[in-house]
Motif scaffolding. Structure first.
Motif, PDB file in Angstrom:
ATOM      1  N   THR A   1      22.124  14.042 -24.455  1.00 29.96           N
ATOM      2  CA  THR A   1      23.289  13.395 -25.063  1.00 29.96           C
ATOM      3  C   THR A   1      22.701  12.074 -25.902  1.00 29.96           C
ATOM      4  O   THR A   1      23.087  11.622 -26.972  1.00 29.96           O
TER       5      THR A   1
ATOM      6  N   ILE B   1      20.866  12.856 -28.898  1.00 31.56           N
ATOM      7  CA  ILE B   1      21.875  13.251 -30.036  1.00 31.56           C
ATOM      8  C   ILE B   1      22.365  12.023 -30.635  1.00 31.56           C
ATOM      9  O   ILE B   1      22.342  11.718 -31.786  1.00 31.56           O
TER      10      ILE B   1
ATOM     11  N   VAL C   1      28.990  16.938 -25.418  1.00 30.98           N
ATOM     12  CA  VAL C   1      27.778  17.757 -25.437  1.00 30.98           C
ATOM     13  C   VAL C   1      27.809  18.527 -23.896  1.00 30.98           C
ATOM     14  O   VAL C   1      27.898  18.075 -23.115  1.00 30.98           O
TER      15      VAL C   1
ATOM     16  N   GLY D   1      23.611  21.208 -25.537  1.00 30.56           N
ATOM     17  CA  GLY D   1      22.621  20.327 -25.183  1.00 30.56           C
ATOM     18  C   GLY D   1      21.425  20.927 -24.487  1.00 30.56           C
ATOM     19  O   GLY D   1      21.184  22.134 -24.729  1.00 30.56           O
TER      20      GLY D   1
ATOM     21  N   ARG E   1      20.221  22.503 -28.491  1.00 33.03           N
ATOM     22  CA  ARG E   1      20.602  21.606 -29.536  1.00 33.03           C
ATOM     23  C   ARG E   1      20.532  21.959 -30.949  1.00 33.03           C
ATOM     24  O   ARG E   1      19.468  22.519 -31.088  1.00 33.03           O
TER      25      ARG E   1
END
Length: 180
Positions: free
Chosen positions: A15, A18, A89, A128, A154
């Motif tokens: 996360t 991201i 995620v 994820g 992802r």
């Protein structure tokens, strides 16, 4: 140019990465973006110190991580007074196709409740990274029985496209707050 704070809660860095990608993408559009982990201490999230917020959390057992949930619940009033985007995620892309389709359609009740509290511009879900060492023994057995796949699931193109959408919406916001 807007000042955007990207706040995240991450257990295994998926996360976080991201959030960092969203921040980098917003910067390419000329916005000032600061990425930081959510501070579990009440009142330490800096929710009111930006023109807009992007908040995200890893999803464990169908819910955001405790520090992310606490930030939303503790800052609900502030969050409703500014533009906010939220992302979760999880691991839906690791599931076999029939389960993935079900998971993609279903919103976990604890997450839906947080979205209702904030009423963000949008809430997105991304997959994820899931590795064997992320699961306890029982979790790993269940993961295998369900036919799930370990790996990095992802979709960076989807993350960047969403960040581009956010940037476009930020361009339409009136300039205010601590943008400088």
């Amino acid at each position: 140019m807007a000042f955007v704070r990207i706040l995240y809660a991450s257990e295994h860095h998926s996360t976080q990465e991201i959030a960092e990608r969203i921040g980098a993408r917003l910067r390419t559009h000329g916005h000032r973006a600061e990425v930081q982990a959510l501070d579990p201490a009440p009142g330490r999230q800096g929710l009111d110190q930006a023109d807009a917020l992007v908040m995200g959390s890893a999803v464990h057992d169908g819910a955001w991580l405790p520090e992310a949930e606490a930030a939303v619940r503790g800052g609900a009033e502030q969050l409703r007074e500014q533009p906010v985007w939220m992302f979760s995620v999880g691991m839906s892309a690791a599931l076999p196709k029939p389960l993935r389709l079900l998971a993609d359609r279903a919103e976990q009740p604890p997450i839906a409740a947080l979205v209702d509290v904030v009423r963000p511009q949008e809430h997105r879900r991304f997959s994820g990274v899931i590795r064997r060492e992320h699961l306890d023994r029982e979790g790993a057995v269940l993961f295998r029985l369900l036919g799930c796949r370990y790996g990095d699931h992802r979709d960076w193109a989807a993350v960047e496209a969403w960040a581009d959408e956010i940037a476009g919406q930020l361009d339409e916001l009136p300039a205010h707050g601590p943008a400088e």
